[in-house]
Design an enzyme around this catalytic site. Structure first.
Site, short mmCIF file in Angstrom:
data_model
loop_
_atom_site.label_atom_id
_atom_site.label_comp_id
_atom_site.label_asym_id
_atom_site.label_seq_id
_atom_site.Cartn_x
_atom_site.Cartn_y
_atom_site.Cartn_z
N GLY A 147 -18.04 -30.02 25.46
CA GLY A 147 -16.65 -30.90 25.65
C GLY A 147 -17.14 -32.23 24.93
N HIS A 148 -18.34 -32.44 24.66
CA HIS A 148 -18.43 -33.91 24.34
C HIS A 148 -18.36 -33.90 22.71
CE1 HIS A 148 -22.56 -33.76 22.29
NE2 HIS A 148 -22.57 -32.73 22.84
N CYS B 267 -37.11 -37.56 11.35
CA CYS B 267 -38.30 -38.83 11.55
C CYS B 267 -38.14 -39.52 12.82
CB CYS B 267 -38.13 -39.57 10.18
SG CYS B 267 -38.69 -38.75 8.66
N ASN C 130 -23.76 -28.26 11.92
CA ASN C 130 -23.83 -29.57 12.39
C ASN C 130 -24.23 -30.75 11.44
OD1 ASN C 130 -26.02 -28.15 13.40
ND2 ASN C 130 -26.92 -30.22 13.71
N GLY D 220 -22.93 -27.14 25.91
CA GLY D 220 -22.81 -26.21 24.87
C GLY D 220 -24.07 -25.39 24.87
N THR D 221 -25.27 -25.89 25.37
CA THR D 221 -26.57 -25.23 25.00
C THR D 221 -26.63 -24.00 26.18
OG1 THR D 221 -27.63 -27.17 24.38
CG2 THR D 221 -28.99 -25.36 25.35
#
Length: 396
Positions: free
Chosen positions: A197-198, A319, A148, A71-72
């Site tokens: 896809g993931h 964190c 997200n 996707g990136t």
């Protein structure tokens, strides 16, 4: 007792049928699809079908589908809209995925002007403010379809139409939206759309939708995968085709049963745990995503204790990567720091069961109570009015 996986906005388990669909392309049908011999022809035909399957889910023509590694990489297609001879401004939002935000920050360091749209306390955009930024200086707009962290949906169809009318290219990161929402690009003004896809019960492949007639400058030279360079990852692409069909088949399930379980999870926790609330737009969000802020405790501590009892979720806080700040999404929504530090995202899938949700509802309240008992913000049955300087706010 089996573990409970509620981190599906991070990645999904691979569908068993998709694994079966991939296997022949590792063993018997292993040819290069660009080759003229029968080994290549077999794979080439399978790739064509996968492209058609993927196009069928989005309602567009298969010639508009480009397969990428992730996707990136698909998100970085926004670079194709930029040229020294044309407009140099970009518009995005303050709550984008780092795949887009980090690219925009890099472009800003190179001299481009990046306008980041703010959001309100529910994570919503102001379309009037957006409209005021659309001018001849803007080359591209990139806005995610669904956030997200919170699941909040943005009106990308309307925003794309507004950009198109202004002669501006529009890209959307639809990685989180695609398996959960119906998307039809036939009559859309969206020029580019990214998938991964993931998030579709598949691994190792991305998709870029590129509307016919949209200019595209290659970032990686080569000819095999249309405007993108490189020999096709046949097994992964073919599996992506199957994943697309499976996503379409389970769409109604995502929007009814998964949503019902998500709502049950939220109601069950909030009925027992005081000083907790759901973040994001309550009326317009993904059906699988529940981001709950537990005030006066740390989200990472909740996750560690949940993990000990076999429950996997994720935190809105960064964190775990060494930062003590809440996530950029919580900060952008101006969530109070005593709540922003305690956000936990539960993201369901079609594999989530009623029994798993019941188990999470049982386990969360005592974990929250245990952590509040040692929190400097909490005393007895309620928050401390003046906790002193034990934890200073990290943002205004």
């Amino acid at each position: 007792m089996a573990d409970v996986y509620l981190d599906n906005n991070a990645t999904t388990r691979v569908d068993d049928e998709i694994v079966e669909a991939m296997l022949p392309f590792f063993t018997e049908q292993f040819g290069n699809p660009s080759s003229l011999h029968s080994f290549g022809n077999q794979v080439g035909l399978a790739l064509k079908r996968a492209r058609q399957q993927r196009a069928g889910v989005l309602g567009e023509h298969d010639s508009e589908i480009i397969f990428t590694s992730c996707g990136t990489e698909s998100d970085h297609a926004i670079l194709s809209a930029l040229s020294p001879a044309r407009a140099q401004d970009l518009i995005t939002t303050v709550v984008e995925h780092p795949a887009v935000l980090s690219l925009c920050d890099y472009l800003a360091s190179e001299g481009y002007t990046v306008h980041k749209l703010p959001v309100d306390k529910k994570g919503r955009l102001d379309l009037d403010h957006y409209a005021s930024l659309l001018n001849d200086d803007v080359a591209v707009v990139s806005v995610m379809w669904a956030n997200n962290e919170t699941g909040t949906l943005f009106p990308v169809e309307e925003m794309a139409r507004m950009a198109d009318e202004a002669g501006i290219m529009f890209h959307t990161d639809a990685v989180q939206a695609v398996r959960k929402l119906p998307i039809d690009l036939k009559n859309s003004s969206i020029h580019m759309l990214s998938l991964s896809g993931h998030k579709l019960h598949r691994k190792g492949v991305g998709v870029l939708y590129l509307r016919r007639g949209t200019r595209f400058r290659r970032c990686c030279r080569g000819h095999q995968e249309r405007p993108a360079g490189g020999t096709e990852n046949a097994a992964s692409i073919i599996a992506m085709g199957w994943a697309a069909e499976r996503a379409l088949a389970f769409m109604e399930h995502e929007n009814t049963e998964v949503k019902r379980l998500r709502d049950k999870l939220e109601a069950g926790i909030l009925a027992v745990v005081p000083h907790a609330f759901v973040t994001g737009d309550p009326d317009n969000r993904l059906p699988n995503t529940a981001n709950i802020a537990f005030e006066y405790i740390e989200g990472e501590a909740i996750l560690l204790l949940l993990n000990k009892v076999g429950i996997a979720a994720s935190s809105g806080s960064a964190c775990t990567s060494g930062s003590l700040e809440p996530s950029h999404v919580m900060r952008a929504m101006d969530i109070p720091y005593t709540a922003a530090h305690g956000t936990v995202r539960f993201s369901l899938s079609r594999y989530t069961t009623e029994e798993e949700i019941d188990r999470v509802i049982r386990e969360v309240p005592p974990i929250v109570a245990q952590l509040r008992n040692v929190s400097p913000y909490w005393s007895g049955n309620g928050p401390v009015e003046h906790p002193g300087k034990a934890f200073a706010p990290v943002y205004g």
